[in-house]
Structures are given as C-alpha cells and as structure tokens.
Design a protein around this motif. Structure first.
Motif, PDB file in Angstrom:
ATOM      1  N   LYS A  68      -6.168  -7.579  -5.997  1.00 38.57           N
ATOM      2  CA  LYS A  68      -6.080  -6.644  -7.246  1.00 38.57           C
ATOM      3  C   LYS A  68      -7.214  -5.773  -7.797  1.00 38.57           C
ATOM      4  CE  LYS A  68      -1.641  -7.854  -7.299  1.00 38.57           C
ATOM      5  NZ  LYS A  68      -0.761  -7.024  -6.357  1.00 38.57           N
ATOM      6  N   LEU A  96       0.743  -1.267   0.023  1.00 35.22           N
ATOM      7  CA  LEU A  96       0.109   0.172  -0.069  1.00 35.22           C
ATOM      8  C   LEU A  96       1.009   1.245   0.220  1.00 35.22           C
ATOM      9  CD1 LEU A  96      -2.721  -1.163   2.388  1.00 35.22           C
ATOM     10  CD2 LEU A  96      -3.072  -0.580   0.262  1.00 35.22           C
ATOM     11  N   PRO A 135      -3.944  -5.001  -2.240  1.00 33.89           N
ATOM     12  CA  PRO A 135      -2.576  -5.469  -2.630  1.00 33.89           C
ATOM     13  C   PRO A 135      -2.736  -6.854  -3.155  1.00 33.89           C
ATOM     14  CG  PRO A 135      -2.556  -4.145  -1.088  1.00 33.89           C
ATOM     15  CD  PRO A 135      -3.904  -4.414  -0.990  1.00 33.89           C
ATOM     16  N   GLY A 138       3.980   6.092  -5.394  1.00 35.20           N
ATOM     17  CA  GLY A 138       3.570   6.141  -6.759  1.00 35.20           C
ATOM     18  C   GLY A 138       2.549   6.768  -7.236  1.00 35.20           C
ATOM     19  N   HIS A 139       1.728   7.538  -6.444  1.00 37.74           N
ATOM     20  CA  HIS A 139       0.504   8.461  -6.570  1.00 37.74           C
ATOM     21  C   HIS A 139      -0.303   7.720  -7.044  1.00 37.74           C
ATOM     22  CE1 HIS A 139       3.379  12.007  -5.553  1.00 37.74           C
ATOM     23  NE2 HIS A 139       3.918  11.499  -6.676  1.00 37.74           N
ATOM     24  N   GLN A 140      -0.537   6.349  -6.692  1.00 39.95           N
ATOM     25  CA  GLN A 140      -1.630   5.593  -7.360  1.00 39.95           C
ATOM     26  C   GLN A 140      -2.920   5.405  -6.084  1.00 39.95           C
ATOM     27  OE1 GLN A 140       0.965   2.126  -7.544  1.00 39.95           O
ATOM     28  NE2 GLN A 140       1.156   2.436  -9.875  1.00 39.95           N
ATOM     29  N   MET A 141      -2.899   6.335  -5.250  1.00 42.56           N
ATOM     30  CA  MET A 141      -3.772   6.159  -4.201  1.00 42.56           C
ATOM     31  C   MET A 141      -4.483   7.207  -4.419  1.00 42.56           C
ATOM     32  SD  MET A 141      -3.782   5.260  -0.247  1.00 42.56           S
ATOM     33  CE  MET A 141      -3.310   3.502  -0.225  1.00 42.56           C
ATOM     34  N   PHE A 198      -7.926   2.864  -3.803  1.00 41.05           N
ATOM     35  CA  PHE A 198      -6.767   2.291  -3.906  1.00 41.05           C
ATOM     36  C   PHE A 198      -6.963   0.737  -4.627  1.00 41.05           C
ATOM     37  CE2 PHE A 198      -8.207   1.644   0.091  1.00 41.05           C
ATOM     38  CZ  PHE A 198      -8.263   0.121   0.422  1.00 41.05           C
ATOM     39  N   THR A 199      -5.784   0.035  -4.800  1.00 38.51           N
ATOM     40  CA  THR A 199      -5.839  -1.603  -5.280  1.00 38.51           C
ATOM     41  C   THR A 199      -5.551  -2.316  -4.272  1.00 38.51           C
ATOM     42  OG1 THR A 199      -5.396  -0.726  -7.552  1.00 38.51           O
ATOM     43  CG2 THR A 199      -5.019  -2.965  -6.989  1.00 38.51           C
ATOM     44  N   ARG A 248       3.970   1.752  -1.420  1.00 36.94           N
ATOM     45  CA  ARG A 248       4.282   1.607  -2.679  1.00 36.94           C
ATOM     46  C   ARG A 248       3.219   2.584  -3.690  1.00 36.94           C
ATOM     47  NH1 ARG A 248       6.593  -3.172  -1.924  1.00 36.94           N
ATOM     48  NH2 ARG A 248       4.981  -4.498  -2.914  1.00 36.94           N
ATOM     49  N   GLN A 249       1.830   2.131  -3.504  1.00 40.02           N
ATOM     50  CA  GLN A 249       0.679   3.161  -4.010  1.00 40.02           C
ATOM     51  C   GLN A 249       0.803   4.399  -3.785  1.00 40.02           C
ATOM     52  OE1 GLN A 249      -3.243   1.192  -4.365  1.00 40.02           O
ATOM     53  NE2 GLN A 249      -2.162  -0.909  -3.864  1.00 40.02           N
ATOM     54  N   SER A 281      -9.983  -2.933  -7.402  1.00 40.17           N
ATOM     55  CA  SER A 281     -10.194  -1.420  -7.165  1.00 40.17           C
ATOM     56  C   SER A 281     -10.912  -1.171  -6.031  1.00 40.17           C
ATOM     57  CB  SER A 281     -10.394  -0.635  -8.349  1.00 40.17           C
ATOM     58  OG  SER A 281     -10.408   0.735  -7.888  1.00 40.17           O
TER      59      SER A 281
END
Length: 233
Positions: free
Chosen positions: A210, A79, A207, A85-88, A204-205, A81-82, A212
């Motif tokens: 996978k 989480l 972990p 990585g601006h994925q959240m 978020f995804t 890392r999300q 959403s």
C-alpha cells in the motif's frame, strides 16, 4: 538484451521499455518485453514452471519509457483496477513540431479507433465507438532547429486511449516529431529515429504494501538531446 530494472520484488517489476520493442508478447520473432522479463525471472528463480508476467498498461512500439508488470494474476488485477480508476499517474515528454497556442492547457477530445488501419481519429461526441480522451500539457522548452520550430512538452495523461498523445497533438496542430503515422512531414520518411515520445514518469500504489511508488527517467537520446529540461524534471 539487459533489462533496465528500476524496482523488483516478488510481486511486481518496474522496468524501462526501450523504444522499438513491443510492450506485450509479439507475434513476430523480434524480442518483446514479456519474453525478456520471463527470461530474467527464470535466471533468478529456482522454480521450474513458466513465470507469470501480467501486462498492466501498454506503450506503442516506437515509444520507450517506464512500465510496471505484475508477477501474479492477483497483482495484475489490483494494478489494472488502479489504471481503470485513473489512480495510476503517467507523465510523458514529447517533442512536437510548432508551438502550442498556450503554454499550459488541457485537451479533451473524443477518439475513434480504426482497428483495420491501426490508427485513431478525433471525432464528434456521439459517434459510435468514440471514447473521451483527456490530457494536460506544459511547454518546457522551445527551439528552432534547421529552420523548424520545435517544442518540448511535459504531458500528464488522464486517459489511456489508442495512440492518444500522438492523435491529440496532431489534431491540435502540433504533431510529434518523427511520427510517421500522424505527422504528414514524416510520412513515407525512412529513419531510425523513433517518434519523439517518452513515458518518463509512473506513480501507483503497491497492491500489497500500500506504499506509493514513483519512478522517473529523463529522455536523453535523439531529438530530446537538443532541449533543456530545466528544473521541471
């Protein structure tokens, strides 16, 4: 306290943090989210060892809203890392004093954290320790209450800097209602009402699966109760 749990499985827990509570382990004897989540896990688990609760992101103490916590180190790392990585995606609602010049805009500034005084400032690019801060905002509603112009904003946070929304809004001339740190109108003002900022949405995804995951809560208390959210929520 009773936790408002929005989702829970063996890997993660999504919960609403009340305004006025620390999002991580507190140094004081006051309740904090990590301690309360550990109590909750102990109550529903047959395991005797101390439960793991990983803090993925943080909300300022006076700010309430949606948060996700990890139940294992591997989930916490995934989480995190999300986040890096601006994925959240994080959506906030705020009530600011005044009205922004534009109904929709993007703010890009450089913030410098003053750890000694626990505050941040907008500074010039190139200043040692300064980090880029970016957000989008939309004006949702506008009111004049007791002779004061107030605006309800929806905010998409693109970076997660220290006090970012509070600092950027104040720096652009529309400080948050009730903010005793960055709004001169409220400095030295004693009130039980918290700063008008609420972490309303989190996407978020998961972990492991996978899938959403998207969660949202509408702020309703305090100054927020005077505004209409229309169909934007």
């Amino acid at each position: 306290m009773k936790l408002n749990i929005l989702f829970e499985d063996k890997d993660i827990l999504v919960v609403e943090k009340p305004a006025g509570m620390e999002s991580q382990t507190a140094k004081s004897f006051e309740p904090d989210m990590v301690s309360e989540i550990k109590k909750h896990i102990n109550n529903i688990s047959t395991k005797k060892e101390q439960p793991y609760v990983g803090v993925i992101h943080r909300l300022d103490k006076p700010v309430g809203g949606v948060m996700v916590y990890a139940k294992s180190q591997s989930m916490a790392e995934a989480l995190s890392r999300q986040v890096s990585g601006h994925q959240m995606e994080k959506i906030y609602y705020a009530v600011v004093c005044g009205k922004p010049v534009e109904n929709f805009a993007t703010y890009v500034d450089y913030l410098w954290k003053d750890g000694k005084n626990n505050c941040s400032k907008i500074v010039e690019k190139g200043i040692k320790g300064a980090k880029p801060a970016e957000l989008d905002y939309w004006v949702v509603d506008y009111r004049v209450l007791d002779g004061k112009e107030l605006s309800l904003l929806k905010i998409r946070l693109k970076t997660g800097r220290h006090h970012q929304i509070r600092v950027q809004m104040a720096g652009h001339g529309t400080p948050l209602w009730g903010d005793r740190k960055y709004n001169p109108e409220f400095q030295g003002f004693l009130s039980k009402e918290h700063v008008a900022l609420f972490a309303s949405g989190l996407t978020f995804t998961h972990p492991l699966t996978k899938k959403s995951m998207s969660f949202s809560i509408k702020p309703q208390n305090g100054i927020f109760s005077h505004f209409s959210f229309g169909d934007v929520f």
